[in-house]
Design a protein around this motif. Sequence first.
Motif, PDB file in Angstrom:
ATOM      1  N   ALA A   1      17.156   5.062  -8.579  1.00 31.05           N
ATOM      2  CA  ALA A   1      16.514   4.258  -7.540  1.00 31.05           C
ATOM      3  C   ALA A   1      17.506   3.442  -6.724  1.00 31.05           C
ATOM      4  O   ALA A   1      17.110   2.768  -5.758  1.00 31.05           O
ATOM      5  N   VAL A   2      18.785   3.482  -7.098  1.00 34.06           N
ATOM      6  CA  VAL A   2      19.790   2.618  -6.470  1.00 34.06           C
ATOM      7  C   VAL A   2      20.828   3.459  -5.736  1.00 34.06           C
ATOM      8  O   VAL A   2      21.376   4.413  -6.283  1.00 34.06           O
TER       9      VAL A   2
ATOM     10  N   VAL B   1       8.298  -1.377  -4.310  1.00 32.10           N
ATOM     11  CA  VAL B   1       9.676  -1.379  -3.813  1.00 32.10           C
ATOM     12  C   VAL B   1      10.449  -0.431  -4.719  1.00 32.10           C
ATOM     13  O   VAL B   1      11.006  -0.824  -5.743  1.00 32.10           O
ATOM     14  N   ASP B   2      10.460   0.835  -4.334  1.00 29.63           N
ATOM     15  CA  ASP B   2      10.919   1.877  -5.258  1.00 29.63           C
ATOM     16  C   ASP B   2      12.352   2.329  -5.028  1.00 29.63           C
ATOM     17  O   ASP B   2      12.861   3.177  -5.762  1.00 29.63           O
ATOM     18  N   ARG B   3      13.029   1.781  -4.013  1.00 31.62           N
ATOM     19  CA  ARG B   3      14.425   2.119  -3.722  1.00 31.62           C
ATOM     20  C   ARG B   3      15.183   0.853  -3.349  1.00 31.62           C
ATOM     21  O   ARG B   3      14.655   0.004  -2.638  1.00 31.62           O
TER      22      ARG B   3
ATOM     23  N   PRO C   1       0.806  -1.228   0.000  1.00 29.18           N
ATOM     24  CA  PRO C   1       0.000   0.000   0.000  1.00 29.18           C
ATOM     25  C   PRO C   1       0.836   1.273   0.000  1.00 29.18           C
ATOM     26  O   PRO C   1       0.352   2.340  -0.380  1.00 29.18           O
ATOM     27  N   ARG C   2       2.098   1.184   0.454  1.00 29.47           N
ATOM     28  CA  ARG C   2       3.016   2.319   0.462  1.00 29.47           C
ATOM     29  C   ARG C   2       4.378   1.838  -0.010  1.00 29.47           C
ATOM     30  O   ARG C   2       4.740   0.686   0.180  1.00 29.47           O
ATOM     31  N   PRO C   3       5.171   2.711  -0.584  1.00 32.08           N
ATOM     32  CA  PRO C   3       6.491   2.292  -1.048  1.00 32.08           C
ATOM     33  C   PRO C   3       7.441   1.975   0.107  1.00 32.08           C
ATOM     34  O   PRO C   3       7.366   2.580   1.179  1.00 32.08           O
ATOM     35  N   VAL C   4       8.310   1.002  -0.120  1.00 37.08           N
ATOM     36  CA  VAL C   4       9.362   0.641   0.818  1.00 37.08           C
ATOM     37  C   VAL C   4      10.670   0.491   0.028  1.00 37.08           C
ATOM     38  O   VAL C   4      10.694   0.641  -1.190  1.00 37.08           O
TER      39      VAL C   4
END
Length: 308
Positions: free
Chosen positions: A106-107, A81-83, A31-34
């Motif tokens: 992102a990395v 999973v944006d990072r 539900p939220r980015p991690v």
Amino acid sequence: MLAAMSEPTETRKQRAARRAGEFPPVPEPLPRPVLDSHTHLDITVSEAGVPPRPRADGEPGDGPAGDPVAAAVAVAASVGVDRLVQVGVDVASSRWGADVAETHPAVLATVALHPNEAPRLSDLDEALREIEALAARDRVRGIGETGMDFFRTGEEGRAVQEESFRAHIAIAKRYGKALVVHDRDAHADVLRILDDEGAPDTVVLHCFSGDADFARECVRRGYLLSFAGTVTFGSAAALREAAAATPVGQLLVETDAPYLTPMPHRGRPNASYLIPLTVRSLAETTGTDLDELCAAISATGERVFGPW
């Protein structure tokens, strides 16, 4: 990360089986980015290939062509999973990760000599100088994975492991960067060395493998505990007790990909897009609302590694 060079034959067979396996289906998005606080994109794409993009029905489809790192990042982002934090284990992988972090927003990267790598080196001091040079780069946000490993390195290599670990602690403090610790069957010695040297401001116990008592000792010292897919295994009751003993604000999540694939896909290739399975398991284990846990993991990751 598990060391490759000195593995027994059976483990090499298992690695070959993993390389031949298919990536698991793409899970339901969070539900939220991690963030994935510890991954090995270089090993994933070389051993297991590129995680496939999801089809509309959630099953893997055809992977995108082109940059394999961009493809892995894209499928991870599709589930929240944006990072990602790309972790070095030797000079070559550390340099590779530092370069990738400069070309993929992102990395971020960490750099180090893995504790099982240190005893094999003909010139530890020169390797440490190269790691320190990489540590100065802006997109390198951590020193690790370093630490102690008594599972794969015997008594004869432990003095060199300790020398290397102490040197990495000093580098992390000089550059004000997080220390990412590999600890396998060496809990007491890891704490002893950190206490002796004076730990950096930020310490992450990667792929936490201790029990609840060890977790409390780490929490008391202000360390961060990062849990991998192992926390979902049926045999990991003690690990789940450790997670339950960890305040949400000191908890991170990782893949250690391509290893430690969460249930129900244990034994198949792992990648960052499978983080939602581990996060949902941790939410259940800790009794934390999923949305709240995602927000906490994201905030902690930014506190540890800085903004992406």
